[in-house]
Design a protein around this motif. Structure first.
Motif, PDB file in Angstrom:
ATOM      1  N   LEU A  94      59.585   4.277  86.628  1.00  0.00           N
ATOM      2  CA  LEU A  94      58.137   4.486  86.571  1.00  0.00           C
ATOM      3  C   LEU A  94      57.756   5.896  87.013  1.00  0.00           C
ATOM      4  N   ARG A 103      52.341  -2.307  80.973  1.00  0.00           N
ATOM      5  CA  ARG A 103      52.667  -3.715  80.710  1.00  0.00           C
ATOM      6  C   ARG A 103      51.586  -4.366  79.841  1.00  0.00           C
ATOM      7  N   ARG A 134      62.215  -6.445  81.481  1.00  0.00           N
ATOM      8  CA  ARG A 134      60.923  -6.418  82.175  1.00  0.00           C
ATOM      9  C   ARG A 134      61.077  -6.376  83.689  1.00  0.00           C
ATOM     10  N   LYS A 168      60.384  -4.107  87.219  1.00  0.00           N
ATOM     11  CA  LYS A 168      59.538  -3.036  87.741  1.00  0.00           C
ATOM     12  C   LYS A 168      60.444  -2.078  88.488  1.00  0.00           C
ATOM     13  N   ASP A 198      51.851   2.046  90.350  1.00  0.00           N
ATOM     14  CA  ASP A 198      51.501   0.645  90.110  1.00  0.00           C
ATOM     15  C   ASP A 198      50.471   0.539  88.978  1.00  0.00           C
ATOM     16  N   GLU A 238      61.020   1.332  90.086  1.00  0.00           N
ATOM     17  CA  GLU A 238      60.248   2.433  90.668  1.00  0.00           C
ATOM     18  C   GLU A 238      60.741   3.795  90.166  1.00  0.00           C
ATOM     19  N   TYR A 261      52.282   1.142  85.732  1.00  0.00           N
ATOM     20  CA  TYR A 261      53.048  -0.058  85.387  1.00  0.00           C
ATOM     21  C   TYR A 261      52.135  -1.120  84.779  1.00  0.00           C
ATOM     22  N   ASN A 262      50.998  -1.377  85.424  1.00  0.00           N
ATOM     23  CA  ASN A 262      50.084  -2.421  84.951  1.00  0.00           C
ATOM     24  C   ASN A 262      49.475  -2.072  83.596  1.00  0.00           C
TER      25      ASN A 262
END
Length: 136
Positions: A64, A124, A57, A59, A117, A61, A120-121
């Motif tokens: 992504l 997740r 887990r 983040k 972002d 970049e 990602y959110n």
């Protein structure tokens, strides 16, 4: 009373289980084709994909951007990082579309500072809050 307790335990365990949605072979082939195209474009090696498989887990970049590129190539994500629900549903078998639709509707409400972002959110949320995992 014992039976009620056993049923409650079974139900609780069932609810805690992850929903795994397996893509159909022709859809999986499209995903793999887009992923290969985007991995070379973003200089990604397959160690990053292995980290994803292990549910690490972080983040990342670079990852992504690769994920956005892949989803954009498949035309299932908007320029702002949110999923296009109708298009994403076309990739999963009909028996899983209702659960995925509900999760996408909820998770597509997540916000972020930019499209990476947001992606990602939303991703997740799909993994953690909806407990859904799509596999190829």
């Amino acid at each position: 009373m014992r039976y009620v307790t056993a049923l409650c335990l079974i139900f609780a365990l069932e609810c805690a289980c992850e929903v795994v949605i397996q893509l159909e072979p022709e859809k999986a082939a499209k995903v793999i084709e887009s992923a290969i195209k985007c991995s070379s474009k973003h200089g990604l090696n397959f160690d990053v994909l292995e980290r994803l498989r292990s549910k690490e887990r972080t983040k990342d970049e670079k990852f992504l951007k690769f994920l956005y590129c892949t989803l954009d190539d498949l035309k299932v994500v908007k320029k702002n990082g949110y999923f296009i629900e109708e298009e994403a549903l076309k990739f999963v078998p009909k028996q899983h579309q209702a659960v995925l639709k509900k999760a996408l509707e909820e998770c597509n409400k997540k916000q972020g500072k930019d499209r990476i972002d947001v992606l990602y959110n939303v991703s997740r949320c799909m993994r953690d809050d909806s407990n859904i995992r799509v596999t190829i």
